[in-house]
Design a protein around this motif. Structure first.
Motif, PDB file in Angstrom:
ATOM      1  N   SER A  32      -0.405   7.406  -9.656  1.00  0.00           N
ATOM      2  CA  SER A  32      -1.838   7.605  -9.440  1.00  0.00           C
ATOM      3  C   SER A  32      -2.449   6.611  -8.464  1.00  0.00           C
ATOM      4  CB  SER A  32      -2.582   7.521 -10.772  1.00  0.00           C
ATOM      5  OG  SER A  32      -2.348   6.250 -11.373  1.00  0.00           O
ATOM      6  N   GLY A  33      -1.800   5.485  -8.277  1.00  0.00           N
ATOM      7  CA  GLY A  33      -2.348   4.478  -7.375  1.00  0.00           C
ATOM      8  C   GLY A  33      -1.403   3.312  -7.224  1.00  0.00           C
ATOM      9  N   ARG A  34      -1.882   2.298  -6.528  1.00  0.00           N
ATOM     10  CA  ARG A  34      -1.070   1.133  -6.186  1.00  0.00           C
ATOM     11  C   ARG A  34      -0.566   0.391  -7.426  1.00  0.00           C
ATOM     12  NH1 ARG A  34      -2.687  -3.933  -2.275  1.00  0.00           N
ATOM     13  NH2 ARG A  34      -4.188  -4.466  -3.866  1.00  0.00           N
ATOM     14  N   THR A  67       0.843  -1.193   0.000  1.00  0.00           N
ATOM     15  CA  THR A  67       0.000   0.000   0.000  1.00  0.00           C
ATOM     16  C   THR A  67       0.879   1.244   0.000  1.00  0.00           C
ATOM     17  OG1 THR A  67      -0.057   0.180   2.411  1.00  0.00           O
ATOM     18  CG2 THR A  67      -1.749  -1.231   1.368  1.00  0.00           C
ATOM     19  N   TYR A 103       1.900   9.993  -4.079  1.00  0.00           N
ATOM     20  CA  TYR A 103       0.755  10.386  -4.930  1.00  0.00           C
ATOM     21  C   TYR A 103       1.135  11.420  -5.979  1.00  0.00           C
ATOM     22  CZ  TYR A 103      -2.843   7.713  -2.551  1.00  0.00           C
ATOM     23  OH  TYR A 103      -3.623   6.684  -2.073  1.00  0.00           O
TER      24      TYR A 103
END
Length: 196
Positions: A54-56, A34, A50
């Motif tokens: 943009s994400g995991r 995470t 971030y």
């Protein structure tokens, strides 16, 4: 007491984050991969992550690319094809191998909650019955199509090993063309007696 966050910038910061992300993935699996755990491991903050990803999934892809670029595998040269292939597969099977570590991290993440390996799940599903491949090969031995001496457990499992590999690498069933190629170019040459 937590280690203090370190002031790094640019490429140095990104490399530290991607290395931390890789280590987080292989040590604790995808379930614990995470932004929180990676930021803590990299001794930075979630907003820093971030700003870059943009994400995991984007972070995972970047960490894998970074690891692949920074740790290319050694290419053995034993002087012969057989030796080179054996050495390459041995290297790929070690715990330090990037591919072995990645596959272990991703595959085990999905089986941690179940508490069984894929092999154990397969054994539960098959139970004591004979597999279809075993039945097919027994009939082929009787017809003289297959040399029984070649039927080691790994050779018997070869057709489904190829199928599982295709699923694992693509998350999709193999095409009919791939299945025919598996049989004609890989399985049959291993199983059938050499022509005299």
């Amino acid at each position: 007491m937590d280690a203090p966050k370190t002031r790094r910038r640019g490429a140095e910061l990104e490399a530290a984050i991607l290395s931390a992300a890789w280590n987080q993935l292989v040590e604790e699996g995808y379930a614990r991969f995470t932004f929180d755990t990676v930021a803590e491991r990299a001794r930075t903050s979630k907003p820093v992550l971030y700003r870059r990803w943009s994400g995991r999934e984007a972070l995972l892809r970047a960490a894998i690319r970074h690891r692949g670029a920074s740790s290319p595998p050694a290419v053995p040269d034993t002087g012969g094809l057989r030796g080179d292939l054996i050495e390459t597969l041995r290297n790929a099977s070690t715990g330090e191998s990037t591919m072995a570590a990645l596959l272990t991290a991703l595959v085990t993440s999905h089986f941690e909650d179940i508490g069984m390996t894929p092999a154990e799940l397969r054994a539960e599903m098959i139970g004591s019955r004979e597999t279809s491949v075993t039945t097919i090969l027994s009939r082929a031995v009787e017809r003289g199509e297959v040399d029984a001496a070649r039927l080691t457990p790994r050779v018997v499992d070869l057709p489904f090993t190829l199928l599982r590999h295709e699923y694992l690498m693509t998350f999709a069933p193999p095409s009919d063309e791939a299945i025919v190629e598996f049989v004609d170019q890989i399985v049959l040459p291993v199983l059938q007696p050499a022509a005299h």
